[in-house]
Design a protein around this motif. Sequence first.
Motif, PDB file in Angstrom:
ATOM      1  N   SER A  95     -10.666   3.566  -7.034  1.00  0.00           N
ATOM      2  CA  SER A  95     -10.058   4.097  -6.072  1.00  0.00           C
ATOM      3  C   SER A  95     -10.123   5.804  -5.993  1.00  0.00           C
ATOM      4  O   SER A  95      -9.136   6.262  -5.224  1.00  0.00           O
ATOM      5  N   PHE A 152     -10.511   9.809   2.484  1.00  0.00           N
ATOM      6  CA  PHE A 152      -9.155   9.385   1.941  1.00  0.00           C
ATOM      7  C   PHE A 152      -8.192   9.710   2.942  1.00  0.00           C
ATOM      8  O   PHE A 152      -8.164  10.523   3.823  1.00  0.00           O
ATOM      9  N   GLU A 153      -6.968   8.961   2.731  1.00  0.00           N
ATOM     10  CA  GLU A 153      -5.896   9.207   3.650  1.00  0.00           C
ATOM     11  C   GLU A 153      -4.615   9.584   2.745  1.00  0.00           C
ATOM     12  O   GLU A 153      -4.566   8.829   1.724  1.00  0.00           O
ATOM     13  N   TRP A 154      -3.997  10.372   3.244  1.00  0.00           N
ATOM     14  CA  TRP A 154      -2.623  10.574   2.486  1.00  0.00           C
ATOM     15  C   TRP A 154      -1.362  10.375   3.318  1.00  0.00           C
ATOM     16  O   TRP A 154      -1.309  10.804   4.458  1.00  0.00           O
ATOM     17  N   GLY A 189      -5.789  12.210  -5.448  1.00  0.00           N
ATOM     18  CA  GLY A 189      -6.159  10.731  -5.107  1.00  0.00           C
ATOM     19  C   GLY A 189      -7.043  10.287  -6.145  1.00  0.00           C
ATOM     20  O   GLY A 189      -7.860  10.510  -6.858  1.00  0.00           O
ATOM     21  N   PRO A 241      -7.391  -1.487  -3.946  1.00  0.00           N
ATOM     22  CA  PRO A 241      -6.609  -0.348  -4.530  1.00  0.00           C
ATOM     23  C   PRO A 241      -6.702  -0.191  -5.883  1.00  0.00           C
ATOM     24  O   PRO A 241      -5.897   0.624  -6.215  1.00  0.00           O
ATOM     25  N   LYS A 242      -6.936  -1.062  -6.583  1.00  0.00           N
ATOM     26  CA  LYS A 242      -6.947  -1.150  -8.005  1.00  0.00           C
ATOM     27  C   LYS A 242      -8.409  -0.694  -8.432  1.00  0.00           C
ATOM     28  O   LYS A 242      -9.236  -1.140  -8.133  1.00  0.00           O
ATOM     29  N   ALA A 253     -10.231   5.341   1.791  1.00  0.00           N
ATOM     30  CA  ALA A 253     -10.196   4.508   2.980  1.00  0.00           C
ATOM     31  C   ALA A 253     -11.449   5.145   3.541  1.00  0.00           C
ATOM     32  O   ALA A 253     -11.484   5.939   4.693  1.00  0.00           O
ATOM     33  N   ARG A 283     -11.433  -0.835   8.684  1.00  0.00           N
ATOM     34  CA  ARG A 283     -10.539  -0.294   7.560  1.00  0.00           C
ATOM     35  C   ARG A 283      -9.686  -1.095   7.654  1.00  0.00           C
ATOM     36  O   ARG A 283      -8.731  -1.570   6.640  1.00  0.00           O
ATOM     37  N   SER A 319       1.319   8.998  -0.877  1.00  0.00           N
ATOM     38  CA  SER A 319       0.669   8.392  -1.461  1.00  0.00           C
ATOM     39  C   SER A 319      -0.707   8.582  -0.894  1.00  0.00           C
ATOM     40  O   SER A 319      -0.947   8.608   0.217  1.00  0.00           O
ATOM     41  N   TRP A 320      -1.841   8.119  -2.014  1.00  0.00           N
ATOM     42  CA  TRP A 320      -3.347   8.476  -1.421  1.00  0.00           C
ATOM     43  C   TRP A 320      -3.992   6.968  -1.463  1.00  0.00           C
ATOM     44  O   TRP A 320      -3.625   6.225  -2.120  1.00  0.00           O
ATOM     45  N   GLN A 321      -4.811   6.895  -0.462  1.00  0.00           N
ATOM     46  CA  GLN A 321      -5.673   5.604  -0.399  1.00  0.00           C
ATOM     47  C   GLN A 321      -7.113   6.029  -0.158  1.00  0.00           C
ATOM     48  O   GLN A 321      -7.531   6.884   0.683  1.00  0.00           O
TER      49      GLN A 321
END
Length: 484
Positions: free
Chosen positions: A257, A363-365, A429, A477-478, A463, A174, A459-461
Amino acid sequence: MIGNVTSSYDRNTASSGTPLDAVVFDELMLSFAPFEANPNLLVGVSGGADSMALALLVHDWCQARGGRVVAVTVDHGLRKAAADEARWVANELARYGIEHITRVWQGPKPTGAVQEKARQARYRIFDDLMRDTGIFHLLIAHHANDQRETIAMRQERGATALGQAGMSARRYLRNGRLLRPLLGIPKSDLIATLIKRGQSWIEDPSNTDNTYERVRVRKALGPKPASDFETGQRTAIRLAEEQQIGRLLAAAVTLHSNGVAIIDPKVLLAARGVADTAIHALGQVVRTIGGAAYMPARDKLHGAMDRLAMDNTARISLGGCVLHGRKGMVCVYREFGRMAQDAMALDTESRPKSVGVRFDNRFEWQADAAAVSAQTGLWIGPLGLCDVFHTKSFRSALREIAPFIGNLPRAALASMPALYDKEGLLSVGGLEVSELSDVLSAAGCERPLGRGQIASGGSWQFAPQVPLWESGFKSSPKPDNLLA
């Protein structure tokens, strides 16, 4: 005994080995170029002959280029001697001026598949350290003997041509890339390298424990690795397969995303006759969307592919995901019923700098602790747990304001991660906070207090445990993009 060469087998193999020098190692590293002008590298060092040799070689390589190497030892907490061994590694490497970090695998330890779960934990620790240090390159000391054992084990399990070509020399985590520069080098050469330098190493007792499959395979194969010709042939096969799979993923898959993939079934199914390319591509998509370490079994992937070919509206449960044929595409999303349904409470008080949570291994927050420290009762769970999600007005507003997400199957929306407090939704997310604000307002909810005022500093990603393609693809990310 720590620090001593105790194995007569290793002494014998060293007599047939050729020490690696700077010229040879530079050629090995060139295949992974480009690096920074002053390269910074991480190297995993257990203290065994393989990793000690790699640490010294890469240290010399970095010094010659004005860079540095940081050695990392992971104490898995599985053996009493592990902590002492980590200290020994630190002391030995300090003699060369090599920076060293020890990380401990925290939490309960597995009772089964110990080596595999320890390996997964080790790579998670390495990956997190790459994020924390900003170092993009991680070197691991797998060598030709390891490669031979891996191939033998995969052949026994009926692996595909790609699997039987062995480990890849590079893969993406990652937060950076994992490199294996020694895959074509026999263990005897690495031992000879250490002996020439007068450097000792540690013998891990687990390397002779017949409880483990790899040890049994190693003993059955003997010490001699594959020939240079065989190694080169496998490398060429793997490279060709990886290129085909990468091209197919780029042509057929869009990764969004919000953790959903869209597959063009015509492109995917057209590749069915090209070795196992389509099977691997589908498996990679399912593994990424499901947050799994491995793709589903080959026969299950073949079965799913056959169903998609016969029915373009099929719904298939596979690898913790749903393959949902609709509107001329296949939507791949996390299966809601396979997710944990319990709320994940957030601790916003005991973390001084930031709050970070990994959800469903996908996901990561992240949030600045100062922004959320005053808030209590925050928790994370799938969107399907939210009452407002089940109203027609919410989904109708979602379709109008965020058309791509709103037009996904309802089951796909249910599996999206969400942040809550006692009043309801704070963020989702893959959905902009301003969009969520407008959706809730349009749905007639009392919240939010105003456009963009419900971000909670977080924020969320998306991942996943592995990117869409380990040999070079990472999720964007888009939405609507897939970057090579």
